[in-house]
Write a protein that holds these residues in place. Structure first.
Motif, mmCIF file in Angstrom:
data_model
loop_
_atom_site.group_PDB
_atom_site.id
_atom_site.type_symbol
_atom_site.label_atom_id
_atom_site.label_comp_id
_atom_site.label_asym_id
_atom_site.label_seq_id
_atom_site.Cartn_x
_atom_site.Cartn_y
_atom_site.Cartn_z
ATOM 1 N N ARG A 198 0.983 -1.200 -0.110
ATOM 2 C CA ARG A 198 0.074 0.073 -0.012
ATOM 3 C C ARG A 198 0.910 1.210 -0.026
ATOM 4 O O ARG A 198 0.323 2.387 -0.555
ATOM 5 C CB ARG A 198 -0.819 -0.090 1.204
ATOM 6 C CG ARG A 198 -2.137 -1.131 1.258
ATOM 7 C CD ARG A 198 -2.661 -1.222 2.481
ATOM 8 N NE ARG A 198 -3.202 -0.070 2.915
ATOM 9 C CZ ARG A 198 -4.743 0.272 2.474
ATOM 10 N NH1 ARG A 198 -5.386 -0.510 1.759
ATOM 11 N NH2 ARG A 198 -5.134 1.521 2.924
ATOM 12 N N HIS A 199 1.825 1.091 0.608
ATOM 13 C CA HIS A 199 3.029 2.383 0.660
ATOM 14 C C HIS A 199 3.851 2.316 -0.771
ATOM 15 O O HIS A 199 4.841 1.397 -0.955
ATOM 16 C CB HIS A 199 3.829 2.169 1.836
ATOM 17 C CG HIS A 199 2.976 2.192 2.991
ATOM 18 N ND1 HIS A 199 2.345 3.299 3.754
ATOM 19 C CD2 HIS A 199 2.459 1.163 3.877
ATOM 20 C CE1 HIS A 199 1.656 2.986 4.538
ATOM 21 N NE2 HIS A 199 1.519 1.630 4.789
ATOM 22 N N GLU A 200 3.806 3.185 -1.530
ATOM 23 C CA GLU A 200 4.670 3.249 -2.795
ATOM 24 C C GLU A 200 6.081 3.005 -2.709
ATOM 25 O O GLU A 200 6.673 2.220 -3.651
ATOM 26 C CB GLU A 200 4.369 4.308 -3.593
ATOM 27 C CG GLU A 200 4.897 4.584 -5.067
ATOM 28 C CD GLU A 200 4.161 5.538 -6.039
ATOM 29 O OE1 GLU A 200 4.972 5.837 -6.883
ATOM 30 O OE2 GLU A 200 3.230 6.041 -5.400
ATOM 31 N N ALA A 203 6.464 -0.561 -2.268
ATOM 32 C CA ALA A 203 6.076 -1.413 -3.337
ATOM 33 C C ALA A 203 7.337 -1.232 -4.587
ATOM 34 O O ALA A 203 7.436 -2.141 -5.266
ATOM 35 C CB ALA A 203 4.805 -0.868 -4.155
ATOM 36 N N GLN A 204 7.931 -0.057 -4.555
ATOM 37 C CA GLN A 204 8.962 0.189 -5.536
ATOM 38 C C GLN A 204 10.190 -0.775 -5.414
ATOM 39 O O GLN A 204 10.686 -1.290 -5.969
ATOM 40 C CB GLN A 204 9.437 1.623 -5.485
ATOM 41 C CG GLN A 204 10.352 1.856 -6.394
ATOM 42 C CD GLN A 204 10.699 3.392 -6.561
ATOM 43 O OE1 GLN A 204 10.423 4.142 -5.818
ATOM 44 N NE2 GLN A 204 11.322 4.026 -7.614
ATOM 45 N N ARG A 240 -1.481 -1.293 -8.108
ATOM 46 C CA ARG A 240 -1.904 -0.692 -7.185
ATOM 47 C C ARG A 240 -1.467 1.110 -7.231
ATOM 48 O O ARG A 240 -2.061 2.225 -7.320
ATOM 49 C CB ARG A 240 -1.686 -0.751 -5.586
ATOM 50 C CG ARG A 240 -1.959 0.397 -4.685
ATOM 51 C CD ARG A 240 -1.518 -0.464 -3.247
ATOM 52 N NE ARG A 240 -2.353 -1.449 -2.888
ATOM 53 C CZ ARG A 240 -3.707 -0.980 -2.320
ATOM 54 N NH1 ARG A 240 -4.208 0.272 -2.195
ATOM 55 N NH2 ARG A 240 -4.604 -2.046 -1.833
ATOM 56 N N HIS A 241 -0.282 1.203 -7.650
ATOM 57 C CA HIS A 241 0.591 2.625 -7.935
ATOM 58 C C HIS A 241 0.636 2.826 -9.462
ATOM 59 O O HIS A 241 1.657 2.132 -10.118
ATOM 60 C CB HIS A 241 1.800 2.586 -7.322
ATOM 61 C CG HIS A 241 1.628 2.202 -5.792
ATOM 62 N ND1 HIS A 241 1.020 3.176 -4.745
ATOM 63 C CD2 HIS A 241 1.841 1.208 -4.811
ATOM 64 C CE1 HIS A 241 0.873 2.611 -3.691
ATOM 65 N NE2 HIS A 241 1.575 1.649 -3.706
ATOM 66 N N LYS A 242 -0.384 3.230 -10.048
ATOM 67 C CA LYS A 242 -0.457 3.169 -11.503
ATOM 68 C C LYS A 242 0.795 3.653 -12.209
ATOM 69 O O LYS A 242 1.228 2.932 -13.234
ATOM 70 C CB LYS A 242 -1.819 4.110 -12.132
ATOM 71 C CG LYS A 242 -2.982 3.600 -11.317
ATOM 72 C CD LYS A 242 -3.320 2.037 -11.923
ATOM 73 C CE LYS A 242 -4.741 1.919 -11.409
ATOM 74 N NZ LYS A 242 -5.119 0.508 -11.896
ATOM 75 N N SER A 243 1.221 4.702 -11.794
ATOM 76 C CA SER A 243 2.529 5.486 -12.438
ATOM 77 C C SER A 243 3.501 4.440 -12.285
ATOM 78 O O SER A 243 4.414 4.355 -13.420
ATOM 79 C CB SER A 243 2.775 6.704 -12.116
ATOM 80 O OG SER A 243 1.603 7.584 -12.608
ATOM 81 N N LEU A 244 3.801 4.408 -11.219
ATOM 82 C CA LEU A 244 5.188 3.254 -10.747
ATOM 83 C C LEU A 244 5.004 2.111 -11.621
ATOM 84 O O LEU A 244 6.139 1.458 -12.176
ATOM 85 C CB LEU A 244 5.172 3.156 -9.542
ATOM 86 C CG LEU A 244 6.053 1.987 -8.869
ATOM 87 C CD1 LEU A 244 7.400 2.373 -9.031
ATOM 88 C CD2 LEU A 244 5.859 1.664 -7.251
ATOM 89 N N CYS A 245 3.715 1.415 -11.616
ATOM 90 C CA CYS A 245 3.744 0.194 -12.423
ATOM 91 C C CYS A 245 3.843 0.159 -13.664
ATOM 92 O O CYS A 245 4.402 -0.569 -14.413
ATOM 93 C CB CYS A 245 2.170 -0.473 -12.026
ATOM 94 S SG CYS A 245 2.064 -0.729 -10.331
#
Length: 386
Positions: A198-200, A203-204, A240-245
């Motif tokens: 949930r925390h970008e 996730a990164q 979950r994190h659109k731009s990152l993904c």
């Protein structure tokens, strides 16, 4: 009779009152107090005061953390005191939960919570709980997951101290991910992983690590519960994190979709269906436009999806349809893609005309199927007016 009360519920010392000596409440209170004083005076139970709420002694967060560390160490050594260590660990975890969540009507104490969090960070206890999860009993494992997720959500202003801690200690995430290899802790690790995702920043760390690709193996594990849980984590990481993904998929396209193709060809029904459904979601997400354009430009992908349209499972056929429509609807089809569609034009029209005709209550599906049939019928080679 109205009596003012202070914060502890006792009569305020500033208020004087004279209770009615005949009052049952007054008489009962006197009798109880006399009995209590008599018991203490005789020395029968001098600890009676310790059982009263306002004399209760509770361990400090530092004491709880110390007892938990010692218990985990004893469990690791597996010495003769392992049973006592297991009890100490259970009690310590329960005490931590009470600090974080409160108990009954008792709210969490913010000062104690802050002290506990600092103990978890400074002593490495948060990492130790994850590392030793396998040694803790079943209820204790659930407690660890609740403690971990609660402390992970903790914020001080705009800061998330636990997120910062894990960013500096990424092995915590990799240990949780590796937990999918153990039946006893897999689901508990999954719960903590998804809370972390949930925390970008966290996730990164997972997305950009080589360890991410182990998920392609975990989602195909023979144990259904573990495979399903791993897929839930896999999906969260990619959506979950659109731009990152989107950036991750663009930069790692070949490796990701090389592994993804194996999922689409899996002999496991659940793996194949879930992967196909997720692929459709990824293709239709506007953040993934570049990835989608790249995917639908490759003939091997179109051939794979067309084969899945004819799968023996209706559900897999249905999910394949939602990927196939992206190939057909592309207004800028590369010539090799157009050639395949034209070569199979008649067969595709016949196939789609009879494709799952009983789904009449799904208006979107009916509209999309009608659109595809019309679009395929109108396909022409460039320069062909007929």
């Amino acid at each position: 009779m109205n009596i003012e009360r202070d914060f502890a519920g006792f009569p305020s010392p500033s208020v004087k009152f004279s209770p009615d000596p005949e009052s049952p409440l007054h008489i009962s209170g006197l009798l109880e107090m006399k009995a209590l004083l008599k018991t203490i005076d005789k020395g029968k139970d001098s600890s009676v005061l310790d059982t009263m709420p306002f004399f209760a002694k509770s361990k400090s967060p530092a004491d709880i953390a110390r007892q938990l560390r010692e218990g985990l160490l004893a469990l690791e050594k597996q010495d003769k005191k392992v049973d006592k260590a297991a009890e100490d660990v259970s009690r310590s975890l329960a005490a931590m939960k009470e600090i974080l969540y409160g108990a009954g009507e008792k709210e969490p104490h913010h000062e104690a919570l802050a002290q506990l969090a600092q103990e978890l960070y400074s002593s490495g206890l948060l990492s130790a709980l994850v590392n030793h999860l396998q040694l803790i009993d079943f209820e204790g494992k659930k407690d660890v997951a609740q403690i971990f997720n609660n402390i992970l959500r903790r914020q001080i202003g705009s800061r998330s101290p636990t997120v910062e801690y894990i960013c500096s200690n990424p092995h915590v995430l990799f240990t949780l991910l590796q937990g999918y290899e153990s039946l006893e802790i897999a689901l508990h690790c999954g719960v903590m992983l998804r809370e972390s995702i949930r925390h970008e920043p966290l996730a990164q760390i997972l997305l950009l690590s080589p360890e991410f690709y182990s998920l392609f193996r975990y989602v195909q594990m023979s144990t259904f519960d573990i495979a399903s849980d791993a897929f839930a984590t896999f999906k969260d990481l990619l959506t979950r994190h659109k731009s990152l993904c989107a950036g991750f998929l663009e930069q790692n396209y070949e490796q990701v979709f090389g592994e993804y193709e194996k999922l689409l060809n899996s002999e496991n029904y659940v793996t194949k269906r879930q992967s196909l459904k997720l692929l459709g979601e990824l293709m239709l997400d506007r953040h993934n436009f570049k990835v989608m354009t790249r995917y639908i430009s490759r003939t091997e992908n179109l051939k794979l999806v067309m084969n899945l349209l004819r799968d023996k499972s209706r559900n897999i056929q249905f999910e394949a349809f939602h990927v196939f429509k992206v190939f057909v609807a592309n207004p800028s089809k590369p010539q090799p893609i157009l050639d395949i569609l034209l070569k199979n034009q008649t067969k595709l029209l016949d196939f789609l005309s009879n494709f799952q005709p009983d789904r009449t209550d799904d208006e979107q599906f009916v509209d999309e199927k009608t659109y595809l049939i019309k679009h395929i019928r109108e396909l022409r080679r460039p320069g062909d007016e007929n």
